[in-house]
Design a protein around this motif. Structure first.
Motif, PDB file in Angstrom:
ATOM      1  N   ARG A  21      11.645 -45.859   5.790  1.00  0.00           N
ATOM      2  CA  ARG A  21      10.539 -44.989   5.421  1.00  0.00           C
ATOM      3  C   ARG A  21      10.499 -43.726   6.279  1.00  0.00           C
ATOM      4  NH1 ARG A  21       5.359 -48.754   4.957  1.00  0.00           N
ATOM      5  NH2 ARG A  21       4.498 -46.877   4.042  1.00  0.00           N
ATOM      6  N   GLY A  73       7.904 -34.372  15.736  1.00  0.00           N
ATOM      7  CA  GLY A  73       7.682 -33.744  14.424  1.00  0.00           C
ATOM      8  C   GLY A  73       6.804 -34.545  13.500  1.00  0.00           C
ATOM      9  N   ARG A  74       6.083 -35.521  14.054  1.00  0.00           N
ATOM     10  CA  ARG A  74       5.274 -36.382  13.229  1.00  0.00           C
ATOM     11  C   ARG A  74       3.860 -35.823  13.141  1.00  0.00           C
ATOM     12  NH1 ARG A  74       3.243 -41.683  13.421  1.00  0.00           N
ATOM     13  NH2 ARG A  74       4.059 -42.832  11.640  1.00  0.00           N
ATOM     14  N   THR A  75       3.256 -35.923  11.970  1.00  0.00           N
ATOM     15  CA  THR A  75       1.850 -35.547  11.861  1.00  0.00           C
ATOM     16  C   THR A  75       1.036 -36.826  11.924  1.00  0.00           C
ATOM     17  OG1 THR A  75       2.243 -35.520   9.499  1.00  0.00           O
ATOM     18  CG2 THR A  75       2.033 -33.398  10.601  1.00  0.00           C
ATOM     19  N   LYS A  76      -0.279 -36.682  12.045  1.00  0.00           N
ATOM     20  CA  LYS A  76      -1.121 -37.868  12.129  1.00  0.00           C
ATOM     21  C   LYS A  76      -2.162 -37.890  11.033  1.00  0.00           C
ATOM     22  CE  LYS A  76      -2.759 -40.347  15.692  1.00  0.00           C
ATOM     23  NZ  LYS A  76      -2.187 -41.638  15.315  1.00  0.00           N
ATOM     24  N   PHE A  77      -2.269 -39.044  10.384  1.00  0.00           N
ATOM     25  CA  PHE A  77      -3.250 -39.192   9.310  1.00  0.00           C
ATOM     26  C   PHE A  77      -4.634 -39.388   9.904  1.00  0.00           C
ATOM     27  CE2 PHE A  77      -5.467 -42.381   6.560  1.00  0.00           C
ATOM     28  CZ  PHE A  77      -5.862 -41.488   5.575  1.00  0.00           C
ATOM     29  N   GLN A 136      -7.412 -38.743  12.293  1.00  0.00           N
ATOM     30  CA  GLN A 136      -7.765 -37.729  13.255  1.00  0.00           C
ATOM     31  C   GLN A 136      -9.135 -37.999  13.812  1.00  0.00           C
ATOM     32  OE1 GLN A 136      -6.655 -34.042  11.452  1.00  0.00           O
ATOM     33  NE2 GLN A 136      -4.618 -34.248  12.320  1.00  0.00           N
ATOM     34  N   ILE A 165       0.123 -46.212   3.462  1.00  0.00           N
ATOM     35  CA  ILE A 165       0.648 -45.178   2.574  1.00  0.00           C
ATOM     36  C   ILE A 165       0.938 -43.914   3.376  1.00  0.00           C
ATOM     37  CG2 ILE A 165       0.195 -43.801   0.509  1.00  0.00           C
ATOM     38  CD1 ILE A 165      -1.614 -46.031  -0.468  1.00  0.00           C
ATOM     39  N   ALA A 166       0.082 -43.677   4.390  1.00  0.00           N
ATOM     40  CA  ALA A 166       0.254 -42.458   5.193  1.00  0.00           C
ATOM     41  C   ALA A 166       1.506 -42.503   6.067  1.00  0.00           C
ATOM     42  CB  ALA A 166      -0.974 -42.244   6.072  1.00  0.00           C
ATOM     43  N   PHE A 167       1.977 -43.721   6.385  1.00  0.00           N
ATOM     44  CA  PHE A 167       3.047 -43.865   7.376  1.00  0.00           C
ATOM     45  C   PHE A 167       4.259 -42.959   7.103  1.00  0.00           C
ATOM     46  CE2 PHE A 167       6.861 -46.110   8.975  1.00  0.00           C
ATOM     47  CZ  PHE A 167       6.591 -46.025  10.321  1.00  0.00           C
ATOM     48  N   GLU A 171       3.435 -39.266   7.467  1.00  0.00           N
ATOM     49  CA  GLU A 171       3.387 -38.875   8.881  1.00  0.00           C
ATOM     50  C   GLU A 171       4.802 -38.635   9.413  1.00  0.00           C
ATOM     51  OE1 GLU A 171      -0.491 -41.218  10.613  1.00  0.00           O
ATOM     52  OE2 GLU A 171       1.312 -42.381  10.364  1.00  0.00           O
ATOM     53  N   GLY A 206       6.146 -35.363   8.545  1.00  0.00           N
ATOM     54  CA  GLY A 206       5.418 -34.196   9.037  1.00  0.00           C
ATOM     55  C   GLY A 206       4.575 -33.486   7.992  1.00  0.00           C
ATOM     56  N   ILE A 207       4.044 -34.248   7.022  1.00  0.00           N
ATOM     57  CA  ILE A 207       3.186 -33.629   6.003  1.00  0.00           C
ATOM     58  C   ILE A 207       1.832 -33.306   6.650  1.00  0.00           C
ATOM     59  CG2 ILE A 207       2.117 -33.992   3.721  1.00  0.00           C
ATOM     60  CD1 ILE A 207       5.114 -34.228   3.533  1.00  0.00           C
ATOM     61  N   PRO A 208       1.306 -32.090   6.425  1.00  0.00           N
ATOM     62  CA  PRO A 208       0.011 -31.730   7.011  1.00  0.00           C
ATOM     63  C   PRO A 208      -1.101 -32.673   6.550  1.00  0.00           C
ATOM     64  CG  PRO A 208       1.054 -29.826   5.986  1.00  0.00           C
ATOM     65  CD  PRO A 208       1.887 -31.017   5.629  1.00  0.00           C
ATOM     66  N   ARG A 209      -2.100 -32.887   7.405  1.00  0.00           N
ATOM     67  CA  ARG A 209      -3.111 -33.901   7.153  1.00  0.00           C
ATOM     68  C   ARG A 209      -3.845 -33.703   5.828  1.00  0.00           C
ATOM     69  NH1 ARG A 209      -8.193 -35.684   7.710  1.00  0.00           N
ATOM     70  NH2 ARG A 209      -8.189 -37.947   7.698  1.00  0.00           N
ATOM     71  N   MET A 239      -1.870 -34.762   3.031  1.00  0.00           N
ATOM     72  CA  MET A 239      -1.720 -36.219   3.085  1.00  0.00           C
ATOM     73  C   MET A 239      -2.837 -36.915   2.323  1.00  0.00           C
ATOM     74  SD  MET A 239      -0.923 -37.996   6.697  1.00  0.00           S
ATOM     75  CE  MET A 239       0.054 -37.001   7.747  1.00  0.00           C
ATOM     76  N   ILE A 291      -2.258 -39.319  -0.816  1.00  0.00           N
ATOM     77  CA  ILE A 291      -2.618 -40.741  -0.751  1.00  0.00           C
ATOM     78  C   ILE A 291      -3.499 -41.092  -1.941  1.00  0.00           C
ATOM     79  CG2 ILE A 291      -3.919 -42.472   0.554  1.00  0.00           C
ATOM     80  CD1 ILE A 291      -2.975 -41.054   3.106  1.00  0.00           C
TER      81      ILE A 291
END
Lengths: 265, 289, 279
Positions: free
Chosen positions: A226, A233-237, A239, C103-105, C108, C111-114, C117, C121
Motif C-alpha cells: 500500500r 513525504g507522508r501526509t497525515k489524515f 490532525q 482508508i487514509a493509510f 498518507e 502524500g495526498i493533502p489532507r 484525503m 475517503i
C-alpha cells in the motif's frame, strides 16, 4: 477479569473533556501527576481533589463507573493506609490496639498518601476513559515532534504504538481460540500441578507467537503493497487542532500549581 | 452417545451491560452414530452451540445431556474434563493449535493429558498419521516445516488420538483448495463409518451437508430454525432462501426445472447422480406437458 | 488493439533456498477494463505472480510491464499507487485504528493533502457501500466488510487495476458475495481492470478470460467457455468444475444430447427446455 478493569478503556462521549486536544489532556495529566507531590496539608489535598472531581464531572462519565474502575487498586490503597497507620510515630497517640499504637501523625500521613495514590490513578484513568488510544498516540507523536531533530524515530514509534493498539482485540480473540482448542485436548488452564501449568502455558504461547509472527509478516507485506516507505513525504489524515478551550484548561492547571505553592505548609 | 439439548440458553457476559444472548430455547436431539450437519449464517449461534458439546461453554439455563453426563449452569468446570475425551473438537484452522517440537509429540499431547501411557500414545500416533493420509516419517519432523494442508492433517490426528466417540468439526475445510476439500471430507466420512462415530459438522457448504449428513440442523438468530433429513430440509427451498441461506446447486436446478417445465420432480435431487437420473426420467417419460 | 495494461514476458521465480521454480516461464497480458482470472490449486504459483506484479518479489528471469513501462525500482512506487492488492486474510492488512484511518493509510503514504484525503475517503467508502461504518474499529466488522474496506483503501488511490489474491477464500458465502459484487460493479462501471487469483472456478467462470496455472506454469488460457471444455483435465490438477458443467457432462453420458460448452444453471435449464420441446 477484563470486565472489571476499566483502566485503559475508552468510554465514547462528546463532553468538553472528550473533545479536548489529546496533547492538552496529556499535558494536563502529566502536570497534575507532578504537582500532586506538592500537596502536604488538608487545604492543598482538598484543592487537588476538587480539581479531579471537577474534571470527572465535566467528562459526564458517572462517578460510580469510575469508582468501580478504582476497585482493583483499593487493596493497595488500604495496605498503604495501614502501613502508615502503624509505622508512623509522630504526634499524640490516638489509640492502642494490642502491641500497636496509632499516632495522630500516622492517620494524617496514611490518609494523605492513600489520597495521593487515588488521585494519581483517578486522573490517568480519566485520560484513557475520554481519549481513544489512537488520539493518545497522535498526541504523543505530536508532543515528541521536536525530538525528531535529535534523530529519534518519532513517527515509527507512534506507528508501532498505533498498530499494537489496533491488534490488541485481535490477539485477545486469538488467545481465546487457542485456549479453547487446547482445553478440548485436555489442557486445564485453571489448575493442576506446576509442571502441568507450565505445559498449559507453553501450549498457549507457542501457537500465539507463531501466529503473531505470521501476522506481522503479512501486515508488513500489506503495508509495503500500500505504498508505505517510512515517514518521509507522508501526509497525515489525523490532525490535531488546538482550541481556546485547551488553553483555558492548561491555565487552570497552572492556577492549581500556583495555589498549591501558596497554600502548602 | 446420544446428545440432547433441553431448553438451552446461552448469554455471553451475563449480568453485565455487555450481555448478549447467543442461544435461546434450543431443544434438539442427536442420536448416537448419526452424521449431523449444522448450518446457518455467521452469528446464527452455530459456534456457540458447538462449544456446548464438550463443555467449553455451559448453558446459562437449560441442560445439555451427553451420554451419561448432564451439563447445566451449576456444573463445576473441572468436572467436565472426562467429557472432553469423549467429544473431540476440530476447530476452524486447527493447524493454529500445533506447538510441539515434533509431529509425534503434538499428536500425543491430547492422550497424555488424559493419562494415556506414553508408549500407548505413541502407538496411536503411528496409526493415526497414516489414517489422515500422511506417511510415518513425518512423525519425527517439526510440524512447522510442513505445508498448510499437512499441518491441518496433523492437528486432526491430534484430536482423533483422544479416540472420541463424538467428533465435532467446525468448518474443517476452510481455506483448502477443491481437491484438498474433497479429500478431507471423504476422510471424515470414512472415519465416521469405520469408527462408528457420532459426527457433528458445522459448515457453510450446503453441498457437503446434503452429501454427507443424515440430518441437518438449521440455526437462525440464536435458535433451531429447522431439523430434519436433507430431503426434508431442502424440500422447502424457498423458506431457506427467505432467511438468506442457499440450497445445493442440484436443488436450485430442480426448482428452476420445475418452474420452466411446469412439472413436479419427485426426486430430492441431493447429488449430481440423483439429479441426472431425475432429469433423464423427465426425458424418458417424454410426453410434453 | 490497444497496448495491454499489463504484460508478463517469460517470468520465472524461485524462493530462496528452494531448487524448484514456484513460477516458470510465465507469459500473459491483460487489457484495460478486462476481468482476468488466474486459477490453480494451492501452491500452483498464482499468488507468487500477484506479489511480483507490485514488486514485492523480483522475478529471477523475464520482464513485467505495467502501463507500458518496465517494472523496476524507479517505477515500483507508481505501480503500487495504480495497482491495488487485496490479500487473503482480512485482518492482516487492516492497518488503521478505524475504517477511515485504514482508508487514509495509502493516501498518507502517497502524500495526498489532507483536504483531498477527506474527499477521497468519502467517495471510496460510498463506492463499497460502507458509509455507516466510517468510525468502526476493525474488530467490530465481519470478514467481508473488512475486505470491502481494503478495496475502499485501494479505490481512494483511484487505481487502474485491482488484484484479488484469494481475497474471498476466508469469507463465508455472504461475505464472498458482497466482495465479488463490489468488484464486479467497479469493473463494469469504472472499467477498473481486475485480476482475480482464485481456486474457485465458480468465481472464475464470471471472468472475461482465464489463465490456468499448474505447478508454476501456464497450462491453458482462454475464455471460460474454452477453459471448461478441458473438463476432467481441470479436475486432475485439483480444481472443481462449475456445477452446470459437471451436470451437463453427466447428462450427456445419459444420452441427453446437450451441446458441449459452458453454461450457467439458467442456461442449462433453457438448453434442456429447448431439447425437451423439440421432442
Amino acid at each position: 477479569m477484563t470486565n472489571h478493569l476499566i483502566i485503559g478503556q475508552y468510554v465514547p462521549g462528546h463532553s468538553v473533556i472528550h473533545r479536548l486536544d489529546p496533547r492538552a489532556k496529556l499535558l494536563i495529566v502529566f502536570a497534575y501527576v507532578l504537582i500532586v507531590f506538592l500537596a502536604n496539608n488538608a487545604v492543598t489535598y482538598a484543592l487537588l481533589s476538587l480539581f479531579a472531581f471537577a474534571f470527572a464531572a465535566l467528562s459526564r462519565i458517572s462517578f460510580s463507573f469510575i469508582a468501580r474502575g478504582l476497585k482493583p487498586i483499593l487493596w493497595v490503597v488500604l495496605f498503604t493506609l495501614l502501613l502508615h497507620l502503624f509505622m508512623t510515630k509522630e504526634g499524640d497517640v490516638i489509640c492502642q490496639i494490642g502491641p500497636l499504637s496509632v499516632y495522630e501523625g500516622g492517620i494524617k500521613q496514611g490518609a494523605f498518601i492513600s489520597l495521593r495514590f487515588l488521585l494519581l490513578v483517578w486522573m490517568t484513568t480519566m485520560l484513557t476513559l475520554t481519549t481513544t488510544p489512537i488520539e493518545v498516540t497522535d498526541g504523543v507523536e505530536s508532543l515528541l515532534g521536536p525530538l525528531k531533530k535529535m534523530r529519534v524515530p518519532v513517527h515509527e514509534l507512534a506507528l508501532m504504538m498505533a498498530i499494537s493498539l489496533r491488534f490488541i482485540p485481535t490477539l485477545m480473540e486469538e488467545t481465546e481460540k487457542i485456549m479453547k482448542a487446547q482445553a478440548a485436548r485436555g489442557v486445564d488452564f485453571s489448575g493442576g500441578r506446576f509442571s502441568e501449568r507450565m505445559k498449559a502455558i507453553v501450549s498457549l504461547l507457542v501457537p500465539l507467537f507463531i501466529s503473531s509472527f505470521k501476522r506481522a509478516d503479512e501486515l508488513a507485506t500489506a503495508m509495503e503493497a500500500r505504498g508505505y516507505r517510512g515517514g518521509e513525504g507522508r501526509t497525515k489524515f489525523r490532525q490535531l487542532a488546538w482550541k481556546p478551550v485547551d488553553t483555558v484548561f492548561l491555565a487552570a492547571v497552572a492556577l492549581l500549581f500556583a495555589l498549591l505553592c501558596l497554600l502548602r505548609s | 452417545m446420544d446428545i440432547v439439548f433441553e431448553k438451552v440458553e446461552h448469554v455471553y457476559n451475563a449480568r453485565s451491560p455487555l450481555a448478549r444472548r447467543a442461544l435461546y430455547d434450543v431443544n434438539v436431539a442427536i442420536r448416537s452414530g448419526a452424521y449431523v450437519a449444522v448450518v446457518g449464517h455467521t452469528g446464527s449461534g452455530k459456534s456457540t452451540l458447538l462449544q456446548h458439546l464438550n463443555g467449553l461453554l455451559q448453558p446459562t439455563s437449560g441442560a445439555v445431556k451427553i451420554g451419561e453426563e448432564t451439563i447445566t449452569s451449576h456444573k463445576r468446570p473441572n468436572q467436565l474434563k472426562p467429557l472432553r475425551k469423549k467429544v473431540g473438537v476440530v476447530f476452524q484452522f486447527p493447524e493454529h493449535q500445533l506447538f510441539e517440537e515434533t509431529v509425534e509429540k503434538d499428536i500425543c499431547f491430547g492422550p497424555l493429558n488424559f493419562g494415556v501411557p506414553e508408549d500407548e500414545a505413541k502407538r496411536k500416533a503411528r496409526e493415526l498419521i497414516k489414517l489422515v493420509g500422511l506417511s510415518e516419517d513425518v512423525l519425527v519432523r517439526s510440524p512447522f516445516d510442513l505445508s498448510g494442508g499437512q499441518m491441518r492433517r496433523v492437528a486432526i490426528a491430534g484430536v482423533l488420538a483422544l479416540e472420541p466417540e463424538v467428533l465435532v468439526l467446525d468448518e474443517p475445510t476452510a481455506g483448502l483448495d477443491p481437491r484438498g476439500r474433497k479429500e478431507m471430507m471423504e476422510m471424515f466420512y470414512r472415519l465416521h463409518r469405520e469408527k462408528q462415530l457420532t459426527t457433528v459438522l458445522v459448515t457453510h457448504s450446503m453441498e457437503d451437508a446434503a452429501r454427507y449428513a443424515d440430518e441437518i440442523i438449521v440455526m437462525h438468530e440464536g435458535t433451531v430454525w429447522g431439523h430434519g433429513t436433507p430431503e426434508e430440509i431442502f424440500r422447502d427451498a424457498d423458506k431457506l432462501t427467505a432467511i438468506g441461506l442457499s440450497v445445493p446447486e442440484t436443488v436450485k436446478l430442480k426448482q428452476q426445472l420445475e418452474k420452466r417445465f411446469g412439472v413436479v420432480i419427485p426426486s430430492p435431487c441431493l447429488t449430481l447422480e440423483q439429479t441426472a437420473e431425475a432429469i433423464e426420467q423427465l426425458f424418458v417419460k417424454g410426453e410434453r406437458p | 488493439m490497444a497496448e495491454p495494461i499489463l504484460s508478463i514476458e517469460g517470468v520465472s521465480f524461485r524462493y530462496p533456498n528452494q531448487s524448484d521454480y514456484a513460477v516458470q516461464n510465465v507469459s500473459f497480458t491483460a487489457e484495460r477494463g478486462e476481468w482476468l482470472a488466474i486459477v490453480g490449486h494451492n501452491g500452483s504459483g498464482k499468488s507468487t505472480i500477484a506479489r511480483m506484479l507490485i514488486g514485492l518479489l523480483r522475478p529471477e528471469r523475464g520482464a513485467i510491464r505495467l502501463f507500458g513501462r518496465l517494472l523496476n525500482d524507479a517505477t515500483v512506487w507508481e505501480v503500487r499507487r495504480r495497482v491495488g492488492l487485496v490479500f487473503q486474510n482480512p485482518d492482516n492488512q487492516f492497518v488503521g485504528a478505524t475504517v477511515e484511518d485504514d482508508i487514509a493509510f495509502a493516501l498518507e503514504n502517497n502524500g495526498i493533502p489532507r483536504l483531498e484525503m477527506v474527499e477521497r475517503i468519502r467517495e471510496a467508502i460510498r463506492q463499497v457501500h460502507m458509509e455507516p461504518f466510517l468510525h468502526y474499529e476493525p474488530h467490530r466488522l465481519s470478514g467481508g466488510q473488512k475486505q470491502r474496506v481494503a478495496i475502499a483503501g485501494i479505490l481512494a488511490l483511484r487505481p487502474d487495476m485491482i488484484i484479488l489474491d484469494e481475497a474471498t477464500s476466508m469469507l463465508d458465502p455472504r461475505g464472498r458475495e458482497e466482495v465479488l459484487e463490489t468488484v464486479r460493479r467497479l469493473n463494469r462501471q469504472q472499467r477498473i481492470t481486475v485480476l482475480s487469483i482464485t481456486h474457485d472456478l465458480e468465481e472464475a467462470a464470471k471472468a472475461d478470460r482465464l489463465i490456468v496455472m499448474n505447478k508454476g506454469e501456464v497450462m491453458a488460457e482462454g475464455t471460460p467457455e474454452q477453459i471448461f471444455r478441458l473438463g476432467s483435465k481441470l479436475e486432475r490438477i485439483g480444481l472443481d468444475l462449475p456445477f452446470a458443467v459437471k451436470m451437463g457432462s453427466r447428462l450427456r453420458e445419459r444420452g441427453i444430447p446437450l451441446r458441449i460448452g459452458y453454461f450457467t444453471t439458467e442456461e442449462l435449464v433453457e438448453e434442456l427446455w429447448t431439447l425437451y420441446s423439440k421432442k
